[in-house]
Design an enzyme around this catalytic site. Structure first.
Site, PDB file in Angstrom:
ATOM      1  N   GLU A 451       0.847  -1.192   0.000  1.00  0.00           N
ATOM      2  CA  GLU A 451       0.000   0.000   0.000  1.00  0.00           C
ATOM      3  C   GLU A 451       0.883   1.242   0.000  1.00  0.00           C
ATOM      4  OE1 GLU A 451      -2.009  -0.984   3.618  1.00  0.00           O
ATOM      5  OE2 GLU A 451      -2.684  -2.847   2.706  1.00  0.00           O
ATOM      6  N   LEU A 480      -5.796  -2.130  -1.036  1.00  0.00           N
ATOM      7  CA  LEU A 480      -5.634  -2.134   0.419  1.00  0.00           C
ATOM      8  C   LEU A 480      -6.098  -3.486   0.977  1.00  0.00           C
ATOM      9  CD1 LEU A 480      -6.933   0.785   2.693  1.00  0.00           C
ATOM     10  CD2 LEU A 480      -6.138  -1.429   3.485  1.00  0.00           C
ATOM     11  N   GLU A 482      -4.024  -6.775   2.911  1.00  0.00           N
ATOM     12  CA  GLU A 482      -2.773  -7.452   3.262  1.00  0.00           C
ATOM     13  C   GLU A 482      -2.773  -8.918   2.833  1.00  0.00           C
ATOM     14  OE1 GLU A 482      -4.390  -5.370   5.266  1.00  0.00           O
ATOM     15  OE2 GLU A 482      -2.911  -3.752   5.310  1.00  0.00           O
ATOM     16  N   GLN A 504       2.134  -2.379   5.951  1.00  0.00           N
ATOM     17  CA  GLN A 504       2.305  -0.995   6.400  1.00  0.00           C
ATOM     18  C   GLN A 504       2.570  -0.870   7.907  1.00  0.00           C
ATOM     19  OE1 GLN A 504      -0.910   1.972   5.305  1.00  0.00           O
ATOM     20  NE2 GLN A 504       0.547   2.213   3.631  1.00  0.00           N
ATOM     21  N   TYR A 508      -1.294  -4.652  11.190  1.00  0.00           N
ATOM     22  CA  TYR A 508      -2.094  -5.009  10.020  1.00  0.00           C
ATOM     23  C   TYR A 508      -1.577  -6.263   9.318  1.00  0.00           C
ATOM     24  CZ  TYR A 508      -3.622  -0.396  11.252  1.00  0.00           C
ATOM     25  OH  TYR A 508      -4.073   0.664  11.974  1.00  0.00           O
ATOM     26  N   HIS A 553      -0.521   1.650  15.451  1.00  0.00           N
ATOM     27  CA  HIS A 553       0.711   2.087  14.794  1.00  0.00           C
ATOM     28  C   HIS A 553       1.916   1.842  15.673  1.00  0.00           C
ATOM     29  CE1 HIS A 553      -2.690   4.196  12.981  1.00  0.00           C
ATOM     30  NE2 HIS A 553      -2.029   3.972  11.868  1.00  0.00           N
TER      31      HIS A 553
END
Ligand SMILES: Cc1ncc(C[n+]2csc(CCOP(=O)(O)OP(=O)(O)O)c2C)c(N)n1
Ligand SMILES: [Mg+2]
Length: 777
Positions: A451, A480, A482, A504, A508, A553
């Site tokens: 991505e 998008l 995975e 990313q 994910y 994140h």
């Protein structure tokens, strides 16, 4: 069209199981045949008027069906004698032999577990010159018997697989093979655009079969969507999805008409229907679908009508949950009865010939099973795991340190003066970026995708410039998804390219991890290392991003990667290590076919300083292109120190180095700091060596208390008999990571490392002097 098998069951069939009933049905049906009979057709004549199948084709397909059926019947009998270890059969699905007939043996095939007919038919395609003669019956018997001589998996699983026939073995996880089949189709088309020579003809198609219930699975839907998404953009994706619709999944019925209704009108997915219960009727439609896929290079959905007789597997006693009437109705639709009828009606075979062929096949299957039972089994652990994680260190080192052609490097970096080794020291993100440029220069078959990786260069610009330097064909954005990114990677790898997919964020990966755990990492094991799908999966992850991101994140869960057999996981904390590790991982792919993950600590991408703002001590020079690391090789800071050793990796490294200074200042200990760099497999001997040489041990693990790397380090130390040494683990908490400053409450901080040393020091002070640790203890 079908024979009616009388219900309720006649007395002579009482006490028989359903497999035996299907067996008897066939014989009785042939004996009772009283229909019209044509004049015997010549080999090249249509088997029945209007059929696209000629007599010779029918004869062969019928034989393939019989191979498949008698393998099933044999398995049911011999399972109870412990001579066969698998009873999921193909009965009712034998018409899939038509798909094998209409395609080539070089069209890569990812098959449903009911593919006995397909396999038997595909064997015919092997050119005689191919060398070792193969026999579908014997090959299957060896696989059923879990013999070491099983040519598909070496006795590791009952799979449909064959190197020579381009049948890549699949796992039992339904639908998990659909993404990689699409990936393979896309890769067939992509190869010539990057100048890669395919091991198969350029107009090959990828074939992927599955059941009607499986078509609903998220992994299947993901692949259909990606196929549509691809075709919608007019990008070629010659995948033939074959849905073998028997109307049921174990015991759950597929709603009537659901498959047709659901797949007839999908954008970019071209729908065909074929009657898989009738060779004379279905073959033309199968051919049409195959030809369409090959010619248009569009994703094609072949809805193949099948039925399921003899239950889901030998352990499925349908009689306990279905009515006899329903079972009899299903059994009356047995495609072998229809084939027998075609053989008789066309005049191709007499009743005696059909029965003789049927019985001869029974004898052949049992004879093969007997022989397979005498063949060796896997009896040693070393044998079992031999194909799991092949590693030839010398070759890997030579490959990793082999330099790309100088001109290729100059072109990749845009001029001699721009070569990275001629630049000032740089941070991690830049050095990863340079290393990727170098890998692209070294391996023209490298493709990088994910991505946002192309024009934007990824969310952290780590791949910036690659798209410009190497173009759309080698560096491209995906949709998008995975699961599809990793499926695509398997596709490219299957055809000899070197994929470097990007995920990313670590969080994910989790929704797609089966594509690594269940699929990519298992291929060498289940194919006895005959097939390889090497790749280097880059994953940006781990915590410590200042004030940004919250859990997803900053996910620090490493365990899901640590429990995947055969996988290699590397994690670089600084730029020079990253470049050298990437070279090693690429070499592992090329030499040993390994699947690896390169975990990139996002919070260190831009880190420049170590002790003081502006000291620039976390910048590194770019290592010369002939430098690489040995798998497992750790980096040791202050190797002469023996008072204490700190084991860490990733974000823990700069923290540990700073903490080491403070510990030295506070307690007067000289501190060795070890960057593990390779998290899977852990280098247990190296860990033991440092633990042995130092008096105290600290393990700094940014993962979670119950799901990190530290447990592995401590196990290595304990198993080396060093568990009695004073030691502490500094590790994250078993929680999700909160947003903003609170994030630092749940992961280790520098002060925690110093505090752990304080605890050790306090404990020592409480002891008599003679009992205090020293390096030799
Ligand atoms: C992901 C996954 N979930 C559950 C199973 C257990 N399972 C094996 S086969 C099957 C039914 C599949 O039905 P269908 O796709 O229609 O194929 P059929 O057996 O009817 O040919 C199930 C639920 C599995 N193998 N994989
Ligand atoms: Mg089904």
């Amino acid at each position: 069209m079908f024979a009616t098998v009388p219900t309720p069951i006649p007395a002579r069939m009482r006490g028989l199981n359903r497999a035996e009933i299907c067996d008897v049905n066939f014989t009785e049906f042939v004996k009772a045949w009283g229909g019209p009979t044509d004049a015997r057709p010549a080999a090249h004549e249509a088997i029945l008027d209007g059929s696209a199948l000629d007599a010779q084709g029918f004869r062969e397909l019928f034989e393939s069906q019989l191979v498949s059926r008698h393998l099933d019947l044999m398995a049911r009998v011999l399972r109870v004698q412990n001579k066969v270890f698998y009873t999921i059969g193909s009965s009712g699905h034998e018409g899939n032999a038509m798909v094998a007939r209409a395609t080539r043996h070089t069209d890569p095939a990812f098959l449903h577990y009911r593919s006995g007919g397909f396999m038997a038919e595909r064997f015919r395609k092997l050119p005689a010159a191919d060398g070792t003669p193969r026999d579908p019956v014997m090959d299957s018997a060896l696989s059923f018997a879990a013999s070491k001589d099983d040519p598909a998996s070496g006795g590791r699983h009952k799979v449909w697989g064959s190197k020579a026939l381009w049948v890549l073995p699949q796992t039992s996880t339904i639908a998990s093979h659909l993404p990689k089949a699409l990936g393979t189709a896309i890769a067939i088309e992509a190869a010539h655009r990057i100048g890669h020579v395919l091991p198969i003809p350029g107009d090959s198609i990828a074939i992927c079969s599955f059941g009607d219930a499986s078509a609903n699975h998220a992994t299947a839907q993901t692949a259909f969507n990606a196929a549509s998404w691809t075709a919608y953009q007019k990008l070629p994706a010659p995948v033939l999805y074959v849905c073998e619709d028997n109307g049921i999944g174990i015991s759950v019925k597929t709603p009537n008409g659901w498959i047709a209704e659901s797949f007839q009108n999908r954008p970019g997915l071209d729908y065909f229907f074929a009657n898989g219960l009738d060779l004379a009727d279905g073959y033309a439609d199968v051919q049409r679908a195959v030809e369409h896929c090959r010619r248009t290079r569009r994703p094609t959905f072949l809805h193949l009508r099948t039925t399921r007789i003899m239950g889901h597997a030998g352990t499925d006693f349908e009689i306990e949950w279905r009515s006899v009437e329903e079972l009899c109705a299903v059994e009356a639709g047995d495609p072998l009865l229809r084939s027998a009828a075609i053989a008789l009606e066309s005049g191709l075979m007499s009743k005696d010939e059909v029965l003789a062929q049927y019985e001869a096949m029974r004898i052949r299957c049992f004879a093969a099973a007997d022989e397979a039972d005498r063949r060796p089994k896997l009896t040693g652990l070393a044998d079992v795991i031999a194909p799991l994680a092949p590693y030839t260190p010398d070759k890997v080192r030579d490959e990793a340190t082999r330099t790309p052609a100088p001109e290729a490097r100059i072109a990749a970096f845009g001029g001699e003066q721009k070569l990275p080794e001629k630049q000032a020291p740089k941070h991690l993100a830049i050095q990863i970026n340079q290393a990727l440029h170098d890998l692209f220069a070294k391996y023209p078959e490298t493709v990088l995708f994910g991505e946002d990786v192309a024009q934007k260069g990824g969310v952290y610009t780590v791949t910036k410039g690659l798209h410009k330097a190497f173009g759309n064909r080698r560096v491209f954005n995906t949709l998008l998804d995975e699961t599809m990114i990793l499926g695509m990677a398997q596709g490219f790898a299957n055809l000899g390219m070197l994929p470097i997919p990007e995920i990313q964020y670590l969080a994910y990966l989790h929704n797609a991890i089966d594509q690594i755990r269940g699929e990519a990492a298992s291929l060498q094991f289940f194919s006895n290392d005959q097939f390889r799908n090497p790749m280097v999966v880059r994953i940006a992850g781990l915590g410590y991003q200042r004030g940004f991101g919250g859990h997803f994140h900053n996910d620090n869960s490493i365990t899901p990667l640590r429990d995947i057999p055969g996988l290699v996981v590397g994690c670089a904390s600084r730029g020079d290590d990253a470049a050298m590790m990437l070279r090693t991982l690429a070499a592992l792919s090329k030499v040993d076919g390994r699947v690896s993950v390169f975990l990139e600590p996002i919070a260190l991408y831009m880190a420049k300083d170590l002790f003081e703002p502006g000291d620039g001590l976390w910048l590194t020079e770019y290592p010369a292109p002939d430098q690489a690391l040995v798998l497992g090789e750790e980096r040791v800071y202050y190797p002469e120190a023996t008072d204490c050793v700190v084991f860490s990796f990733g974000n823990g490294m700069p923290m540990s180095l700073r903490a080491a200074r403070e510990i030295e200042r506070k307690h007067g200990w000289n501190v060795r700091v070890v960057d593990l760099r390779w998290l899977v497999p852990l280098n247990a001997p190296a860990i033991a060596k440092h633990a042995r040489e130092c008096a105290r041990i600290l393990v700094v693990d940014e993962g979670r208390h119950s799901a990190g790397v530290g447990e592995g380090v401590i196990t290595a130390i304990t198993e080396a008999g060093l568990g009695g040494k004073p030691g502490r683990r500094v590790v994250g908490v078993d929680t999700y990571t909160p947003l903003a400053g609170a994030a630092l409450l749940v992961i280790p901080k520098e002060e925690d490392i110093v505090a752990a040393a304080d605890v050790l020091a306090d404990a020592e002070l409480a002891k008599p002097h003679a009992q205090r640790p020293n390096a030799a203890s």
